[in-house]
Design a protein around this motif. Structure first.
Motif, PDB file in Angstrom:
ATOM      1  N   GLN A  91     -67.747  51.197 -65.308  1.00 48.10           N
ATOM      2  CA  GLN A  91     -68.738  50.842 -66.324  1.00 48.10           C
ATOM      3  C   GLN A  91     -68.155  51.059 -67.728  1.00 48.10           C
ATOM      4  N   ASP A  97     -66.006  64.006 -82.651  1.00 43.95           N
ATOM      5  CA  ASP A  97     -65.929  63.383 -81.323  1.00 43.95           C
ATOM      6  C   ASP A  97     -64.504  62.929 -81.062  1.00 43.95           C
ATOM      7  N   ALA A  98     -64.091  63.050 -79.818  1.00 40.36           N
ATOM      8  CA  ALA A  98     -62.749  62.632 -79.438  1.00 40.36           C
ATOM      9  C   ALA A  98     -62.584  61.111 -79.565  1.00 40.36           C
ATOM     10  N   GLN A 122     -70.990  58.092 -73.821  1.00 38.45           N
ATOM     11  CA  GLN A 122     -70.793  57.288 -72.606  1.00 38.45           C
ATOM     12  C   GLN A 122     -71.811  56.164 -72.501  1.00 38.45           C
ATOM     13  N   TYR A 123     -73.032  56.413 -72.915  1.00 38.59           N
ATOM     14  CA  TYR A 123     -74.049  55.386 -72.727  1.00 38.59           C
ATOM     15  C   TYR A 123     -73.851  54.224 -73.697  1.00 38.59           C
ATOM     16  N   LYS A 149     -67.545  48.248 -70.493  1.00 43.12           N
ATOM     17  CA  LYS A 149     -68.213  48.270 -71.791  1.00 43.12           C
ATOM     18  C   LYS A 149     -67.209  48.271 -72.938  1.00 43.12           C
ATOM     19  N   GLU A 179     -76.517  66.173 -71.684  1.00 45.45           N
ATOM     20  CA  GLU A 179     -76.085  66.432 -70.309  1.00 45.45           C
ATOM     21  C   GLU A 179     -75.442  67.816 -70.118  1.00 45.45           C
ATOM     22  N   VAL A 207     -61.968  68.421 -79.706  1.00 46.09           N
ATOM     23  CA  VAL A 207     -62.058  69.871 -79.906  1.00 46.09           C
ATOM     24  C   VAL A 207     -61.512  70.552 -78.660  1.00 46.09           C
ATOM     25  N   ALA A 219     -77.051  62.429 -77.564  1.00 46.74           N
ATOM     26  CA  ALA A 219     -77.567  63.745 -77.943  1.00 46.74           C
ATOM     27  C   ALA A 219     -76.982  64.199 -79.281  1.00 46.74           C
ATOM     28  N   GLY A 224     -69.533  66.133 -80.160  1.00 43.71           N
ATOM     29  CA  GLY A 224     -69.971  65.035 -79.294  1.00 43.71           C
ATOM     30  C   GLY A 224     -70.883  64.103 -80.056  1.00 43.71           C
TER      31      GLY A 224
HETATM   32  C1  FAD Z   1     -68.109  57.353 -67.706  1.00 46.61           C
HETATM   33  C2  FAD Z   1     -69.612  57.419 -67.824  1.00 46.61           C
HETATM   34  C3  FAD Z   1     -70.346  56.239 -67.923  1.00 46.61           C
HETATM   35  C4  FAD Z   1     -71.727  56.270 -68.015  1.00 46.61           C
HETATM   36  N1  FAD Z   1     -72.414  55.083 -68.078  1.00 46.61           N
HETATM   37  C5  FAD Z   1     -73.772  55.114 -68.079  1.00 46.61           C
HETATM   38  C6  FAD Z   1     -74.526  53.907 -68.031  1.00 46.61           C
HETATM   39  O1  FAD Z   1     -73.955  52.831 -68.026  1.00 46.61           O
HETATM   40  N2  FAD Z   1     -75.872  53.976 -67.978  1.00 46.61           N
HETATM   41  C7  FAD Z   1     -76.532  55.171 -67.994  1.00 46.61           C
HETATM   42  O2  FAD Z   1     -77.752  55.189 -67.944  1.00 46.61           O
HETATM   43  N3  FAD Z   1     -75.848  56.331 -68.074  1.00 46.61           N
HETATM   44  C8  FAD Z   1     -74.497  56.329 -68.098  1.00 46.61           C
HETATM   45  N4  FAD Z   1     -73.807  57.509 -68.109  1.00 46.61           N
HETATM   46  C9  FAD Z   1     -74.579  58.742 -68.251  1.00 46.61           C
HETATM   47  C10 FAD Z   1     -74.516  59.223 -69.694  1.00 46.61           C
HETATM   48  O3  FAD Z   1     -73.629  60.318 -69.684  1.00 46.61           O
HETATM   49  C11 FAD Z   1     -75.827  59.701 -70.304  1.00 46.61           C
HETATM   50  O4  FAD Z   1     -76.902  58.893 -70.050  1.00 46.61           O
HETATM   51  C12 FAD Z   1     -75.754  59.881 -71.834  1.00 46.61           C
HETATM   52  O5  FAD Z   1     -74.700  59.202 -72.402  1.00 46.61           O
HETATM   53  C13 FAD Z   1     -75.680  61.347 -72.114  1.00 46.61           C
HETATM   54  O6  FAD Z   1     -75.603  61.587 -73.484  1.00 46.61           O
HETATM   55  P1  FAD Z   1     -74.884  62.852 -74.069  1.00 46.61           P
HETATM   56  O7  FAD Z   1     -74.998  62.706 -75.542  1.00 46.61           O
HETATM   57  O8  FAD Z   1     -75.407  64.074 -73.419  1.00 46.61           O
HETATM   58  O9  FAD Z   1     -73.364  62.756 -73.611  1.00 46.61           O
HETATM   59  P2  FAD Z   1     -72.251  61.640 -73.758  1.00 46.61           P
HETATM   60  O10 FAD Z   1     -72.809  60.313 -73.996  1.00 46.61           O
HETATM   61  O11 FAD Z   1     -71.351  61.837 -72.602  1.00 46.61           O
HETATM   62  O12 FAD Z   1     -71.484  62.058 -75.079  1.00 46.61           O
HETATM   63  C14 FAD Z   1     -70.595  63.127 -75.126  1.00 46.61           C
HETATM   64  C15 FAD Z   1     -69.602  62.895 -76.237  1.00 46.61           C
HETATM   65  O13 FAD Z   1     -68.890  64.095 -76.452  1.00 46.61           O
HETATM   66  C16 FAD Z   1     -67.558  63.795 -76.697  1.00 46.61           C
HETATM   67  N5  FAD Z   1     -66.789  64.966 -76.306  1.00 46.61           N
HETATM   68  C17 FAD Z   1     -66.809  65.624 -75.119  1.00 46.61           C
HETATM   69  N6  FAD Z   1     -65.991  66.686 -75.153  1.00 46.61           N
HETATM   70  C18 FAD Z   1     -65.450  66.701 -76.392  1.00 46.61           C
HETATM   71  C19 FAD Z   1     -64.529  67.561 -77.042  1.00 46.61           C
HETATM   72  N7  FAD Z   1     -64.007  68.631 -76.408  1.00 46.61           N
HETATM   73  N8  FAD Z   1     -64.172  67.283 -78.315  1.00 46.61           N
HETATM   74  C20 FAD Z   1     -64.702  66.213 -78.958  1.00 46.61           C
HETATM   75  N9  FAD Z   1     -65.581  65.370 -78.392  1.00 46.61           N
HETATM   76  C21 FAD Z   1     -65.943  65.612 -77.128  1.00 46.61           C
HETATM   77  C22 FAD Z   1     -67.266  62.579 -75.860  1.00 46.61           C
HETATM   78  O14 FAD Z   1     -66.205  61.844 -76.403  1.00 46.61           O
HETATM   79  C23 FAD Z   1     -68.592  61.818 -75.921  1.00 46.61           C
HETATM   80  O15 FAD Z   1     -68.589  60.864 -76.948  1.00 46.61           O
HETATM   81  C24 FAD Z   1     -72.406  57.506 -68.016  1.00 46.61           C
HETATM   82  C25 FAD Z   1     -71.670  58.692 -67.904  1.00 46.61           C
HETATM   83  C26 FAD Z   1     -70.287  58.674 -67.805  1.00 46.61           C
HETATM   84  C27 FAD Z   1     -69.525  59.957 -67.670  1.00 46.61           C
END
Ligand code: FAD
Ligand code: FES
Lengths: 476, 114
Positions: A153, A38-39, A46-47, A157, A323, A94, A19, A15
């Motif tokens: 969203q 990452d996929a 997502q952010y 984006k 998350e 993955v 994070a 990912g």
């Molecule tokens: C569709 C969507 C839109 C959002 N938009 C907003 C917004 O506009 N504003 C806001 O404040 N918050 C938004 N959020 C909330 C957002 O998830 C968090 O604020 C923040 O991005 C969390 O960060 P993270 O690194 O935990 O996860 P994420 O940002 O979700 O990153 C996870 C990453 O892991 C990758 N991944 C997941 N599973 C696999 C796998 N099996 N193999 C390879 N890669 C994988 C995904 O491609 C992604 O890039 C959104 C959430 C979603 C689901």
């Protein structure tokens, strides 16, 4: 199998959202050799989802807050990529991780059509797979024009598009405000933001608010923005019907009682050509569950990974950041990515996390306090299932209705979601219950004591040829 | 700075305007035979949304129309047939010049290539 490097990486991060990016560059800063998978084709998750390069966006920051943080992270990423310390594997989904000897083997799908497979090895693993949107079904939610709020969203984006000209935003959670504001700024008319909970509930936790002034300020900024675009805020209400035959023409919004039961006779129609709807987010835990990581139920009712204060999961050599450990937003994700990496570095180098870790732990606790408040305020009330009509589809893939699930429970004795699933096929389609899992558990009850929540052997559909090749290589 | 009295009616307010986008030259794809313009980098789902097309699949059991829902590749509602190949997630699939997108019926197996 295509060759993977003979030596396992010291750490693999799955990912590249906030994070995972923070974890990967922090680990690389300390000299660890890092795999970042990452996929998606671009970092950011997502952010920090950016318009595709071909769209030539001169102001990508107009769609985000904190863009500077992101460009600083990607600059560090690029430096480490250049020195070869960090391998950033984009377009690598993955689909399973298995424990092998001292470390882990990761299986990923790659290639332009996602049909090729690779295996990679790493001694330690940081899971930063983020979340997907939580959906609660309601009559009409399968009609074209009804789209996920976070999904709208994401499409805005990355592809600079809107689902309609006049878009009602509905569901629950602060993310809806960000979505409504983005849609309005991009030119959509947003007649109403329909929130099932009420913001008054936040006022009952003044200490938590005082400890998180940035979140308070964000709320004020969002509300001012929404007022400027004439978005009406309707609290304690939900969309209980969608009108239209081939696509959305309007919605009915009803008042809810404190348990989220619709109050009869309160429905009012709002004309629109799209509805962006979502009730918060649920962590994406497939890989973690496959590894046997323990979960717990978070304040919002979702299963999240159990972790210690240095973000180790209960599986040896596996950390989780962002998350996956509970919905909290981008700032927690960034802090947790860094904190997890400090713990990984200490593990690899045989020391203790540096003093910096203590500050991150404190910040994280403070922000997690706000996240718990958010989860409590917006946790779906038990009465939401009364929105459902017998013919409302709950599982969109298999077209299984609420009536069919209730029959399985009431007449065939299905006492948990696993049995209801076997009897009705709800949750057995393409998405494997990612969209309907929460709703099915609400209707049928949680899976029995022996079942791990939502456990899927594969994190995404995998071509049979890839599976066969993987099996052969593991036999060898 | 005040840009418009009724921001919601400002014709310059578009997603591309907001992001200051100056995309490379657009190109044509087709949807069920009719031309649709796509911009470089857009997914097939994005190009269809931009053309106000919200559905490009009919369901297996009830034949109901469906299109993109989650926008991030997790719901599989956006399956489309592209150049004869079914079951591609349109929200993840980049649009390429000349792509022929056709409404996918049922599980798409009827159109499976040999
Ligand atoms: C569709 C969507 C839109 C959002 N938009 C907003 C917004 O506009 N504003 C806001 O404040 N918050 C938004 N959020 C909330 C957002 O998830 C968090 O604020 C923040 O991005 C969390 O960060 P993270 O690194 O935990 O996860 P994420 O940002 O979700 O990153 C996870 C990453 O892991 C990758 N991944 C997941 N599973 C696999 C796998 N099996 N193999 C390879 N890669 C994988 C995904 O491609 C992604 O890039 C959104 C959430 C979603 C689901
Ligand atoms: S819209 Fe959900 S997978 Fe494409």
């Amino acid at each position: 199998m295509p060759p993977s490097s003979p030596d396992p990486a010291e750490v693999a991060v799955v990912g590249a959202g906030p994070a995972g990016l923070a974890a990967a560059v922090t680990a690389a800063d300390a000299g660890l050799d890092v795999l970042l998978l990452d996929a998606a084709d671009a970092p950011g998750g997502q952010y920090y989802r950016a318009p595709a390069p071909g769209l030539g966006a001169a102001r990508p920051e107009a769609l985000h807050h904190g863009w500077g943080t992101f460009t600083a992270l990607t600059a560090r990423l690029a430096r480490h990529r250049d020195t070869g310390r960090l391998r950033h594997l984009t377009g690598h989904q993955v689909w399973a991780v298995t424990r092998t000897g001292e470390g882990h083997t990761l299986h990923a799908l790659t290639g332009p059509d996602g049909r090729d497979g690779v295996t990679l090895r790493a001694r330690r693993l940081v899971l930063a797979t983020g979340a997907v949107e939580r959906q609660l079904p309601f009559p009409g939610w399968t009609l074209p024009g009804v789209v996920g709020a976070a999904g709208a969203q994401a499409m805005l984006k990355s592809g600079l598009v809107l689902p309609g000209r006049r878009v009602v935003v509905a569901g629950s959670g602060p993310l809806l405000q960000a979505v409504a504001l983005s849609l309005a700024r991009a030119g959509a008319r947003v007649p109403a933001l329909v929130e099932a909970a009420g913001y008054g509930a936040y006022a009952r936790a003044p200490q938590v608010l005082a400890a998180n002034p940035d979140r308070l300020a964000e709320g004020v900024r969002h509300r001012a923005g929404l007022a400027r675009y004439g978005v009406r805020m309707l609290a304690h209400r939900a969309v209980t019907a969608v009108h239209g035959t081939e696509r959305v023409e309007g919605v009915t919004v009803s008042r809810l009682d404190p348990a989220w039961r619709p109050v009869p006779g309160t429905g009012r129609r709002i004309d629109c050509d799209a509805l962006a709807v979502g009730h918060g987010l649920v962590p994406q835990l497939d890989l973690a569950l496959g590894l046997g990581c323990a979960t717990r139920t978070d304040a919002d009712g979702s299963a999240v990974l159990e972790r210690d204060e240095d973000l180790r999961t209960t599986a040896s050599g596996v950390w989780a950041a962002g998350e996956t450990g509970g919905i909290g937003g981008v700032r927690i994700a960034l802090a947790e990515g860094e904190l997890a990496a400090l713990s990984v570095i200490a593990d690899a180098r045989g020391g203790r996390p540096p003093a910096r870790a203590a500050g991150l732990r404190r910040r994280r606790r403070r922000m997690r306090g706000f996240a718990a408040l958010m989860g409590t305020v917006h946790r779906p009330g038990p009465g939401w299932t009364e929105w459902l009509a017998p013919d409302t589809e709950v599982c969109r893939c298999e077209e299984v209705t609420a009536g069919a699930i209730r029959t399985a429970v009431d007449e065939m004795g299905a006492g948990d979601s696993r049995t209801a699933k076997l009897l009705t096929r709800a949750g057995m389609g393409w998405c494997q219950g990612r969209t309907c899992g929460f709703a099915i558990r609400a209707l049928a009850g949680p899976p029995g004591p022996d079942a791990t929540p939502g456990r899927r052997p594969l994190a995404c559909p995998v071509p049979l040829t890839t599976l066969a090749r993987t099996a052969r290589s593991e036999d060898a | 700075m005040r840009r418009a009295r009724r921001p919601d009616r400002d014709p310059a307010r578009t997603p591309a305007g907001l992001a200051g986008a100056a995309p490379g030259p657009g190109f044509e794809i087709t949807f069920d035979g009719r031309p649709v313009r796509a911009l470089p980098g857009q997914s097939i789902a994005a190009a269809l949304w931009a053309a106000s097309v919200l559905s490009w699949r009919t369901t297996r059991v009830n034949g109901r129309p469906r299109g993109a829902f989650c926008g991030i590749g997790s719901c599989f509602e956006c399956l489309a047939t592209v150049n004869g190949r079914p079951n591609l997630r349109a929200c993840l699939q980049p649009a390429r010049p000349g792509d022929a997108v056709t409404t996918q019926e049922g599980n798409g197996h009827a159109a499976l290539l040999p």
